[in-house]
Design a protein around this motif. Sequence first.
Motif, short mmCIF file in Angstrom:
data_model
loop_
_atom_site.label_atom_id
_atom_site.label_comp_id
_atom_site.label_asym_id
_atom_site.label_seq_id
_atom_site.Cartn_x
_atom_site.Cartn_y
_atom_site.Cartn_z
N MET B 199 0.75 -19.62 41.58
CA MET B 199 1.11 -21.02 41.35
C MET B 199 0.40 -21.90 42.37
SD MET B 199 5.12 -21.29 40.40
CE MET B 199 5.75 -19.83 41.15
N ARG B 201 -2.38 -21.57 43.83
CA ARG B 201 -3.82 -21.76 43.67
C ARG B 201 -4.20 -22.35 42.32
NH1 ARG B 201 -6.70 -16.31 42.02
NH2 ARG B 201 -5.02 -15.18 41.06
N SER B 202 -3.19 -22.68 41.51
CA SER B 202 -3.54 -23.30 40.24
C SER B 202 -3.03 -24.74 40.20
CB SER B 202 -2.97 -22.47 39.08
OG SER B 202 -1.58 -22.34 39.24
N ASN B 203 -3.02 -25.32 39.06
CA ASN B 203 -2.71 -26.74 38.96
C ASN B 203 -1.33 -27.07 39.50
OD1 ASN B 203 -3.67 -29.32 38.06
ND2 ASN B 203 -2.02 -29.23 36.56
N THR B 204 -0.39 -26.15 39.29
CA THR B 204 0.97 -26.38 39.80
C THR B 204 0.94 -26.64 41.30
OG1 THR B 204 1.69 -24.80 38.14
CG2 THR B 204 3.28 -25.40 39.83
N ARG B 206 -1.62 -27.31 43.22
CA ARG B 206 -2.42 -28.48 43.62
C ARG B 206 -1.63 -29.76 43.41
NH1 ARG B 206 -6.62 -25.50 41.09
NH2 ARG B 206 -6.26 -26.66 39.19
N MET B 209 0.76 -30.13 46.29
CA MET B 209 0.09 -30.55 47.52
C MET B 209 -0.36 -32.00 47.42
SD MET B 209 -2.00 -27.22 48.79
CE MET B 209 -2.59 -26.58 47.25
N LEU B 231 10.08 -29.71 39.68
CA LEU B 231 9.60 -28.34 39.50
C LEU B 231 9.58 -27.62 40.85
CD1 LEU B 231 8.46 -26.22 37.58
CD2 LEU B 231 6.17 -27.04 38.13
#
Lengths: 685, 358, 261, 297
Positions: B199, B201-204, B206, B209, B231
Amino acid sequence: MFNEFQSTGKAAPNSGFLMWQMEETYMAASPSGPASGSLDTFPRLLLEHARVRGERPATREKDMGIWQTWTWSQMAEEVRAMACGLAELGFKRGDNLAIIGDNRPRLYWSMCAVQMLGGVPVPLYQDAVAAEMAYVLQDAEIHFAIVEDQEQVDKLLEIKDQCPALQHILYDEPRGMRHYTQTFLQGLDEVIAMGKIHDKNQPDFIPAEIAKGHPEDVAVMLYTSGTTGKPKGVCQTHATFIAAAQSGTEFDSLTENEDILSYLPMAWVGDHLFSYAQAMVAGFTINCPESGDTVMTDLREIGPTYYFAPPRVFENLLTTVMIRMEDAGAIKRNMFHYFMSVAKRCGSDILDGKSTVSSSDRLLYSLGNLLVYGPLRNVLGMSRIRVAYTAGAAIGPDLFRFYRSIGVNLKQLYGATETCAAVCLQPDRQIKFDSVGKPAPGVEVRIAPSGEVQVRGKILFKEYYKRPDATAESIDAEGWFHTGDAGFFDDDGHLKIIDRAKDVGKLAVSVGGAMFAPNYIENKLKFFQYIKEAVCFGHDREMVTAFINIDMGAVGNWAERQGIAYAGYTDLAQKAEVYELIRECVEQVNAELSHDAMVADTQVHRFLILHKELDPDDDELTRTRKVRRGFVAEKYAVLIDALYTGKATQFIETQVKFEDGRSGKVAADLRIDDAKTFPAIRKAA
Amino acid sequence: MFYRETGQFKTSYGADQQIFPIRQDRIAIGLLLVFAFFVVPAVATQYWFSAILIPFLIFSLAALGLNILTGYAGQLSLGSAAFMAVGAFGAYNFILRVPEIPAILAFLMGGVCAAGVGILFGLPSLRIKGFYLAVATLAAQFFVVWALTKFGWFSNYSSSGVISSQDFSVFGFAIDSPVRKYLLTLSIVAIMGLLAKNMARSNTGRSWMAVRDMDVAAEVIGIPLMKTKLLAFAVSSFYCGVAGALVAYCYLGTVEPDYFTLDLSFRILFMVIIGGVGTILGSFFGAAFIVLLPIFLNIVLHPLFAILGIEISSAVVSNMELMVFGGLIIFFLAVEPHGLARLWQIGKEKLRIWPFPH
Amino acid sequence: MSERKIGEVILDLQNISLRFGGVKALTDISFDVREHEVRAIIGPNGAGKSSMLNVINGVYHPQEGTIIFRGEKRHEMEANAAAKAGFARTFQNIALFKGMSVLDNLMTGRNLKIKTNFIQQALWWGPARKEELEQRRKVEEVIDFLEIEHIRKTPVGRLPYGLQKRVELGRALAAEPQILLLDEPMAGMNVEEKQDMCRFILDVNDQFGTTIVLIEHDMGVVMDISDRVVVLDYGKKIGDGTPDEVRNNEEVIKAYLGTQH
Amino acid sequence: MAFFFEVLIGGLLSGVMYSLVALGFVLIYKASGVFNFAQGAMVYFAALTFAGIIDMGVPIPLAFLGAFVVMIALGVATERIVLRPLVNQPQITLFMATIGLTFFVEGLAQIAWGASTRRIDLGIQDEPIPWILDNMNMVVSSFDLTAAAIAGVLVAVLAAFFQYTKIGRALRAVADDHQAALSIGIPLQHIWGIIWSVAGFVALVAGMLWGARNGAQFALTFVALKALPVLILGGFTSVLGAIVGGLIIGSTEKLAEVFIGPMVGGGIENWFPYVLALFFLLVRPEGLFGEKHIDRV
């Protein structure tokens, strides 16, 4: 059949097939006969690779963040389409095609595409200014040019009027080309697309064209950078380059598994041999860096197994290593220096497999390998190197020893554009720091009475393009090519090169007329990290003097640590402290020279530090960064006078060209310093 | 020093984006997993399992959960223990009330319950930030513990809300020994750690952050703040919830709501800060540190004071532990705000460019 | 440049007024933006330029006025709805995600293109992985376009100011916007960096046909690259037209250009 | 109805105590932007120290003075060791640092004085005031009333301190704008040292009163945590807000406990203030007396 000449390591390269000839000629016999009939041109080799190792990587390029990879069969397809496209545009057998740009896969492929059609690729130095290109384009009667990008297109457009023959300019990178409306400009993409249709319609066209090819056809034309006079087009045939590539491949047992980083100018014979001819012969992978700025990173990522670089690159690398280690903490720095001294003592002997190394040294070396050498090879991108070559200029013995001692199998090679680069190679385990090795398989080498090195063999070029006079001058009736280098064979049959034959001069008779080999001294000077370039004078003079170029990086770093403030290159170069630093280097060289009777009289008595860097853009260096000695002597005559008339300073103003093409002036009062010389040490008879 | 990255080039984005792009790292993590799954069960003692390894793993999971919320999404929470409690009691009730429910599923459902509560208490995050939000999460902390104590239904009407874990099995193996509990915990933590990394390192990740670093900019480029924050609360609470279920079933066996105090929430926050805010790895470092520190102090302080001729009680040791925790937090925030994970990262960088200093 | 075709009005702002408490930031401002054009907003400090951009992409909601985008009327819009409608922007004070690498910042710019949910992403399985790698490929095109290959994996916080500005442009471009709002893209840059930035802006406009609305202080730059210019002063519009028209507008000279000398 | 008022007044009086603790938060937050989570621990530490000194046989006024000195030392040490290295860090980092400080101070207090509850006898009667009991039929403790009076006096003294002394004016300047204060030559760190000492003093008064009521025990730290919802209600930057907020929280939690508690099993005063604050946050995030600010982009 092809497999024959990439037989892996079966023919030990040092198995004594050299014969001694009375007229001081060495010749190596080729263990495997001539290349088989069907694989005697590059296009045929390509088809064979596509067939035999179609799925293996042929070309990689760092692009869009990853190493884009093309297999041999993909490459063959692209080349074929490109060839069809060129034919569609009217490219004919015997036409010459200019290739200008950084090392890009499609530029390499275009060479083969051109060869498919029986044409001749003419790679040009991509950093040449437009005016320099104009001469070659005219001389080679170029109709077609394949260039990398907008920058190169702009250059060609600038000189288009001077080259009326130029009809098509094809570019690889469409970026920025949207608003160029000239009809003679086309993207390679379009040409390839066009070619694919052409190929579909006439599937027999390419096979027929390939079939028409003959090994004695000219395969490539490389212009010599020409330290004197105008560049000459050196015509090499398929046969010569395949022979050269083949002999090197055998010599070092290269296989299809090699990786090579292709980053040197494509117009340079070395790159053509390694990145094109040998890759085509051995079937290994070439890797094109992302850009000129990222070569070091890309080198580290790829980790080539087979590597080629001019001494300058190795020298810069070593300088960086030393500078970076200066910043390390005391413990680490001491550890580094300790293990480097261990390596210096026994490293190259271990690499050479000599049994004379003591077991305690071996133990220390393996510890050093864990702590220093291995990591160092890793950060330099040299972990996987099996064979590395350097050539193009003499390499300082200490520099050379450094790489060998940390376990990089660095070797020297000697050759010229006219000999497909490969005349002599250092065999594994027979490395001498001051020789360039033994003649390559199938190559004869002799020393003329004048001391000039002469070469004969299958690797010799066919002719200089449209210059029968020059061809006749350099290849004599017996087929010996006159290299113009002075050298001699040592007792083991290794060739040693001293200098350019024409550069070797003599001191004035009044002081004994000793032999003066400027290159020899300059190389010794240049081995110091602080000295980037040196030019020595002494022919017909009473003493030897020198111009020095400091290395901005190393000296700048040194100055910072010493707390010396400076305003720029010129300012730094004239600092008294810098003169002191350089003088120590000069005196150390003098001390070394005093040990050798042949050169003891040519110690450097006076020197000055130039106010600007010698630069190819100012015609002071060739594109391969060799000093144009005559030009420099003429340009800076006033400085030479000052050196010999004992002045302590001399004012000079010099024209310089900036990167963007503008020119300006640099002026300075140069200091001139004396260096201590040493009495010659004569060996007791 | 041990890294030999030369020649490890990437020919696809898949290879470039993998979790461990360096071969030596992949080998190391592989060896570590082999060690944890095969060697440790063979050599570790009961004490090691139940006093060190199992709590370490469980708190790693809880810290991971809080790190997702605080480290990645930037929403400070002081209520992690409450979400753990929800997970523990949730799992207990699922096993109690749903016949034949697989234990793993019950743990996950405990996590889902926690996620629900997390979303509820995450709602204020849409309007408030920073320590305002932290105070709001205190509400969750006190309310949840109170509710679990007051309403007997949650603990099946046991006295003072204590629950005792039922016997359970996973894939036919009765989880009845410390080794098995360890292996179960390890498996769950390893898998959930991997999922968290994915999670992150993927769109979630990002998006989290982005909201953390600059929420206005995040919104302007199209990241829905509400969805993203909630979420984060949900996933974070889910992780804490599963950790809570594991506390009840693999660590303590019997547990009461008062176990999940504010103090526990703080400890988990400390794990995140000391381990490394915004890193998966840091959660493990932090948990190891906080679990091991008291043990270490106990071992070290008694002999130390004995040498000085002072008799110390265990109360003093535990107070010293408080002081050391507090001092370390201040130390890390001041000196290395990115925690042990950053130190690890720096060390690794040094090894990668060895022998060069930078 | 000449070939670029300027299209119809796609964004029409009518009588926009914006107040913060009692402070009037914008008063009754109307202007339009045509498709594919480079539209500049200029004005002295505090003229309301940034507020205008914030109104356009829904960060601020005007008390009065209408915004017509592609023929559809709206009074106000949430920022992320604007992003979905094809607006992307950069900020006056760089608003990058400081804790992330350049690559991740650009990837974040593509968040609207991502269709898989967090569970698929957590599993890194099938569509999620494929989608992620697809986005990476697209982002690499932006990286290539902006020539920032060498800093791909550098945390943005460590980059010099000029590069950060470029990365921020990259993040906006990664979204493949229809309208790009640039808030002082060249502020604080040296001449060389400004030239690069100009080239990128024009290239974006030229190659992708992106409509660009920009705020800029450097008059030379504005006059060079924009098709039409709006001039604001104290929250009011005082001029609107081609660079030449604006340059010769009395009121503009008095209020703004005049004060420069 | 009288019962209602009795509960209300009891709540208001304990609310005064909350206000006292909250005051410590506000002082520090205003001056240094730090949300001092450790204020509760400081109250505990102060109460234990005070009680401990009394137990050594020192008279109350001297003990108070001694404890005050200790609190000043703690305040100055905190400024030096915790705040200075963290200067210019985000507020949330400082907040977490004060959580660390909480642990440290709690540990220190218990090591120094032991963890057991200490009684504090100030000599104030804790009995219903007869007059009120007689006339209004309500139980209002004389102790609570005295404590409220002391708290009131303290607030008045502080207000005067801020308004009329040179240091007070400097403090207000710092609270308004750190940079500006620095630029006109106010020594920021010196000021912070003072403000932490003042906060220590407030903590001491609060600790003394709470301690006398319920004993100096660890539970004090939780009571002190109630100051957080008080602040959310009152706003972080308002002294007045701290007082009003304290009264609201004190009264509503008592009322809720008495009138709603029985319906759900009691004990709700533990969480009621937080939930109240939570809902309040949703309606008015800046608090009753806090300043609203707009996010500028």
